[in-house]
Design a protein around this motif. Structure first.
Motif, PDB file in Angstrom:
ATOM      1  N   ALA A  24     -38.753  28.744   7.521  1.00 56.93           N
ATOM      2  CA  ALA A  24     -39.947  29.470   8.001  1.00 56.93           C
ATOM      3  C   ALA A  24     -40.782  28.653   8.983  1.00 56.93           C
ATOM      4  CB  ALA A  24     -40.809  29.893   6.822  1.00 56.93           C
ATOM      5  N   PRO A  25     -40.230  28.328  10.162  1.00 53.92           N
ATOM      6  CA  PRO A  25     -40.944  27.468  11.109  1.00 53.92           C
ATOM      7  C   PRO A  25     -42.288  28.013  11.575  1.00 53.92           C
ATOM      8  CG  PRO A  25     -38.966  28.419  12.117  1.00 53.92           C
ATOM      9  CD  PRO A  25     -38.896  28.713  10.667  1.00 53.92           C
ATOM     10  N   SER A  26     -42.484  29.328  11.493  1.00 50.91           N
ATOM     11  CA  SER A  26     -43.759  29.900  11.949  1.00 50.91           C
ATOM     12  C   SER A  26     -44.852  29.844  10.883  1.00 50.91           C
ATOM     13  CB  SER A  26     -43.541  31.354  12.388  1.00 50.91           C
ATOM     14  OG  SER A  26     -43.098  32.142  11.300  1.00 50.91           O
ATOM     15  N   PHE A  27     -44.497  29.391   9.677  1.00 49.70           N
ATOM     16  CA  PHE A  27     -45.468  29.316   8.591  1.00 49.70           C
ATOM     17  C   PHE A  27     -46.039  27.912   8.464  1.00 49.70           C
ATOM     18  CE2 PHE A  27     -44.244  33.446   7.858  1.00 49.70           C
ATOM     19  CZ  PHE A  27     -44.633  33.985   6.642  1.00 49.70           C
ATOM     20  N   GLY A  28     -47.164  27.776   7.788  1.00 49.92           N
ATOM     21  CA  GLY A  28     -47.773  26.467   7.557  1.00 49.92           C
ATOM     22  C   GLY A  28     -47.014  25.696   6.488  1.00 49.92           C
ATOM     23  N   ALA A  29     -47.193  24.372   6.473  1.00 50.07           N
ATOM     24  CA  ALA A  29     -46.468  23.506   5.529  1.00 50.07           C
ATOM     25  C   ALA A  29     -46.698  23.890   4.062  1.00 50.07           C
ATOM     26  CB  ALA A  29     -46.826  22.043   5.777  1.00 50.07           C
ATOM     27  N   PRO A  30     -47.935  24.203   3.634  1.00 47.52           N
ATOM     28  CA  PRO A  30     -48.128  24.571   2.227  1.00 47.52           C
ATOM     29  C   PRO A  30     -47.335  25.819   1.831  1.00 47.52           C
ATOM     30  CG  PRO A  30     -50.234  24.023   3.234  1.00 47.52           C
ATOM     31  CD  PRO A  30     -49.231  24.101   4.346  1.00 47.52           C
TER      32      PRO A  30
END
Length: 393
Positions: A181-187
């Motif tokens: 999920a590269p478009s999502f934030g790390a958390p």
């Protein structure tokens, strides 16, 4: 449909009956003197954002057009093979031709199974459209539950498919070319990985599949992993209709338009949804963007009929949703330019938001059928300073 005065109705052909095209067709009914034809290869609307559920057998993914289309819209079940801009006709696979004054080009997107990966086209299945999803569902039904399933692609389609199957106890490996999920934030990414792992899935990041075999996948480092069924969910392509019609496209094949969604080659062709590339800078392919772009494309056509200047795109993103099986989901929050922030909503609440969003995409089309012009969306997204940045010939 009634016409105003004694004018001949304006003929508008909408090519593609997905989220963008169906909403556009309904939105066009804001004028009475229009003759609207919707061309779609299937007799039913496909909820593409539910195809992972359809594949897993937890949900149907088709809706009767009779419940979605406003009165007076003609549905033609056929495939467009060419837009003849000289004669202003849309040629169909059946041999028919439809005259038009304006075309709304809403052909959507398809799977992108790379020819550069040996065996991918022959042995991997995808679920980007209804027919391949149906084949995949049938294959899964034949497969023992313990058989190894590989999902290639760390984007939302791959994650949702892997999660759906993992929740059913299947032996799933999710292969992410870069990161999950590269478009999502790390958390949010960490939360997804935790859920998948807890449900028995194997997540492999920074790995590239270089060959697909009938019973295995091969990685760039030469390692081989058993795979009774390989599902390709890495990236999207678009139909070649624009290029086949002599209209200019971007490298992927999306129709090049200005910021009003009008083709840079022809003022009578307006694009919407995944197949549009405004100023060569397309918005993220998504159900979220499709509806507003469908309304925008219809507004552009209505403006041209009225002789007024069409408005430029003004759509802000607010984030994205992903489902993890039937009881968990993640709603990633984002800035208006679609860049993720750290905050997200997970768990059952995340699942409820995702389900609401998925239902709303269809509800919005129905509402537009009842009351054309009712569509609302978040505005204020960053676009280009110069609306017509792509030079016309």
């Amino acid at each position: 449909m009634s016409t105003t005065g004694h004018h001949t109705p304006h003929k508008i052909v909408v090519i593609g009956g997905g989220y963008a095209g169906t909403l556009a067709a309904n939105h066009l009914r804001m004028r009475a003197d229009v003759d609207i034809t919707l061309v779609n290869p299937r007799p039913e609307f496909v909820e593409r954002v539910r195809l992972h559920q359809f594949v897993a057998g937890t949900r149907d993914a088709t809706v009767d057009y009779g419940t979605l289309l406003g009165e007076g819209i003609h549905l033609v079940v056929d495939s467009a093979t060419r837009i003849d801009t000289a004669t202003r006709t849309v040629e169909l696979a059946s041999g028919r031709a439809l005259d038009y004054d304006y075309v709304i080009y809403a052909v959507g997107s398809t799977a992108a199974t790379p020819s550069s990966v040996p065996g991918a086209a022959e042995f991997a299945l995808d679920l980007a459209e209804f027919e391949p999803a149906r084949r995949l569902r049938a294959r899964l039904a034949e497969l023992p539950s313990e058989a190894a399933v590989t999902v290639v692609g760390g984007g939302l389609t791959g994650i949702e498919t892997a999660a759906e199957l993992a929740e059913q106890g299947r032996a799933v490996t999710l292969v992410c070319g870069r990161t999950l999920a590269p478009s999502f934030g790390a958390p949010a990414r960490r939360s997804m990985t935790t859920w998948l792992t807890r449900h028995g899935a194997t997540v492999i990041e920074a790995a590239v599949v270089t060959e697909v075999r009938p019973d295995a996948v091969v990685f760039a480092d030469g390692s081989v992993r058993a795979s009774a069924l390989t599902i390709w969910a890495a990236g999207f392509g678009v139909p070649e209709l624009a290029a086949a019609s002599g209209l200019r496209t971007d490298a992927l094949g999306r129709l090049l338009t200005d910021e009003t969604l009008t083709s840079i080659d022809d003022d009578h062709v307006v694009a919407a949804g995944d197949a549009a590339a405004p100023s060569g800078r397309p918005l993220r392919m998504s159900c979220y963007a499709a509806g507003p772009l469908g309304a925008q494309a219809a507004d552009t056509v209505l403006s041209r009929i009225a002789g007024t200047e069409p408005a430029v795109i003004d759509l802000a993103f607010t984030g994205a949703c992903v489902s993890l099986g039937r009881r968990t989901g993640i709603r990633q929050l984002a800035r208006k330019d679609d860049t993720a922030v750290k905050a997200y909503v997970g768990g059952r609440v995340g699942a409820a938001i995702k389900e609401f969003t998925t239902n709303f995409a269809v509800t919005r089309i129905r509402r537009e059928a009842r009351k054309p012009g009712s569509v609302l969306y978040v505005k204020g997204g960053p676009r280009l300073e110069q609306p017509a940045s792509v030079a016309r010939p």
